[in-house]
Design a protein around this motif. Structure first.
Motif, PDB file in Angstrom:
ATOM      1  N   GLU A  28       0.831  -1.206   0.000  1.00  0.00           N
ATOM      2  CA  GLU A  28       0.000   0.000   0.000  1.00  0.00           C
ATOM      3  C   GLU A  28       0.868   1.259   0.000  1.00  0.00           C
ATOM      4  O   GLU A  28       0.571   2.220  -0.708  1.00  0.00           O
ATOM      5  CB  GLU A  28      -0.955   0.003   1.191  1.00  0.00           C
ATOM      6  N   ALA A  33      -1.932   2.920  -2.834  1.00  0.00           N
ATOM      7  CA  ALA A  33      -3.274   2.369  -3.054  1.00  0.00           C
ATOM      8  C   ALA A  33      -3.753   1.674  -1.785  1.00  0.00           C
ATOM      9  O   ALA A  33      -2.950   1.173  -1.002  1.00  0.00           O
ATOM     10  CB  ALA A  33      -3.246   1.356  -4.198  1.00  0.00           C
ATOM     11  N   LYS A  34      -5.043   1.637  -1.588  1.00  0.00           N
ATOM     12  CA  LYS A  34      -5.663   0.929  -0.465  1.00  0.00           C
ATOM     13  C   LYS A  34      -6.203  -0.400  -0.979  1.00  0.00           C
ATOM     14  O   LYS A  34      -6.967  -0.438  -1.952  1.00  0.00           O
ATOM     15  CB  LYS A  34      -6.797   1.790   0.121  1.00  0.00           C
ATOM     16  N   LEU A  35      -5.800  -1.504  -0.356  1.00  0.00           N
ATOM     17  CA  LEU A  35      -6.289  -2.823  -0.734  1.00  0.00           C
ATOM     18  C   LEU A  35      -7.417  -3.226   0.211  1.00  0.00           C
ATOM     19  O   LEU A  35      -7.303  -3.055   1.423  1.00  0.00           O
ATOM     20  CB  LEU A  35      -5.166  -3.861  -0.691  1.00  0.00           C
ATOM     21  N   THR A  36      -8.493  -3.741  -0.339  1.00  0.00           N
ATOM     22  CA  THR A  36      -9.668  -4.153   0.424  1.00  0.00           C
ATOM     23  C   THR A  36      -9.553  -5.629   0.791  1.00  0.00           C
ATOM     24  O   THR A  36      -9.253  -6.470  -0.062  1.00  0.00           O
ATOM     25  CB  THR A  36     -10.956  -3.927  -0.403  1.00  0.00           C
ATOM     26  N   TYR A  48      -6.532  -9.578  -0.349  1.00  0.00           N
ATOM     27  CA  TYR A  48      -6.576  -8.122  -0.330  1.00  0.00           C
ATOM     28  C   TYR A  48      -6.462  -7.706  -1.788  1.00  0.00           C
ATOM     29  O   TYR A  48      -5.614  -8.236  -2.508  1.00  0.00           O
ATOM     30  CB  TYR A  48      -5.409  -7.539   0.456  1.00  0.00           C
ATOM     31  N   SER A  50      -6.959  -4.339  -4.793  1.00  0.00           N
ATOM     32  CA  SER A  50      -7.317  -3.014  -5.295  1.00  0.00           C
ATOM     33  C   SER A  50      -7.506  -3.165  -6.793  1.00  0.00           C
ATOM     34  O   SER A  50      -6.531  -3.326  -7.543  1.00  0.00           O
ATOM     35  CB  SER A  50      -6.216  -1.984  -5.021  1.00  0.00           C
ATOM     36  N   TRP A  51      -8.769  -3.154  -7.217  1.00  0.00           N
ATOM     37  CA  TRP A  51      -9.048  -3.253  -8.647  1.00  0.00           C
ATOM     38  C   TRP A  51      -8.489  -2.037  -9.370  1.00  0.00           C
ATOM     39  O   TRP A  51      -7.980  -2.136 -10.482  1.00  0.00           O
ATOM     40  CB  TRP A  51     -10.553  -3.380  -8.898  1.00  0.00           C
ATOM     41  N   GLU A  52      -8.556  -0.888  -8.711  1.00  0.00           N
ATOM     42  CA  GLU A  52      -8.085   0.350  -9.316  1.00  0.00           C
ATOM     43  C   GLU A  52      -6.594   0.295  -9.630  1.00  0.00           C
ATOM     44  O   GLU A  52      -6.143   0.811 -10.633  1.00  0.00           O
ATOM     45  CB  GLU A  52      -8.366   1.548  -8.397  1.00  0.00           C
ATOM     46  N   GLU A  56      -3.339  -7.597  -6.129  1.00  0.00           N
ATOM     47  CA  GLU A  56      -4.032  -8.597  -5.310  1.00  0.00           C
ATOM     48  C   GLU A  56      -2.995  -9.373  -4.509  1.00  0.00           C
ATOM     49  O   GLU A  56      -1.911  -9.667  -5.010  1.00  0.00           O
ATOM     50  CB  GLU A  56      -4.806  -9.552  -6.225  1.00  0.00           C
ATOM     51  N   TRP A 118     -17.051  -6.069  -3.980  1.00  0.00           N
ATOM     52  CA  TRP A 118     -17.044  -5.371  -5.269  1.00  0.00           C
ATOM     53  C   TRP A 118     -18.119  -5.902  -6.229  1.00  0.00           C
ATOM     54  O   TRP A 118     -18.149  -5.564  -7.385  1.00  0.00           O
ATOM     55  CB  TRP A 118     -15.668  -5.482  -5.933  1.00  0.00           C
TER      56      TRP A 118
END
Length: 154
Positions: A28, A33-36, A48, A50-52, A56, A118
């Motif tokens: 991150e 970026a923030k990973l969900t 975890y 971040s599609w943006e 992964e 998502w």
């Protein structure tokens, strides 16, 4: 909906559970970026993503499953690092047929989990298509809702 075609959609790393949080924090910071976080108890892994950012990270959960045993075997033999590259295709079944005609064995269809955070922003279909340079090559037919991927944005 938008999708990556004939282009890398995202990269997936694998992490030991003991180092997962530190690996996420470092990634991150590096990517900004923030990973969900999302858990798949049924398959025995946490991810975890971040599609943006196209990032992964997956890690096995403690409870044994067929899938997380495969993850543990990967970690035991190869260690942490890049596990898969997801390559975007326009038509997954057509690409599968083309590869099979060339003699490649293409894996079963993998779709998204109905409880994923998502679910309202993308439609995901994937198939494992082989291993290249010690990395899984995954075909991805992933449709993103407008605004999910910042195409051309700063």
């Amino acid at each position: 909906m938008r999708k990556f075609t004939n282009h890398i959609d995202h990269v997936a790393w694998i992490s030991w559970p003991e180092t997962l949080e530190a690996n996420i924090a470092e990634l991150e910071k590096l990517a900004g970026a923030k990973l969900t976080r999302f858990e798949r108890q049924d398959m025995g892994f946490v991810m975890y993503i971040s599609w943006e950012a196209g990032l992964e990270v997956v890690s096995p959960l403690p409870e044994p499953t067929e899938f997380n045993q495969w993850l543990r075997d990967w970690l035991d033999t190869r260690g942490e690092g890049v596990m898969s590259v997801v390559f975007g295709v326009r038509d997954l079944e057509r690409h599968k047929a083309r590869l099979e005609a060339l003699g490649f064995e293409v894996g079963p269809l993998m779709d998204d989990h109905p409880d994923s955070p998502w679910r309202d922003t993308l439609t995901l279909w994937e198939r494992q298509a082989g291993v290249v340079m010690n990395t899984n090559f995954i075909l991805g037919d992933i449709d993103y809702a407008d605004g999910v991927i910042p195409f051309g944005a700063n």
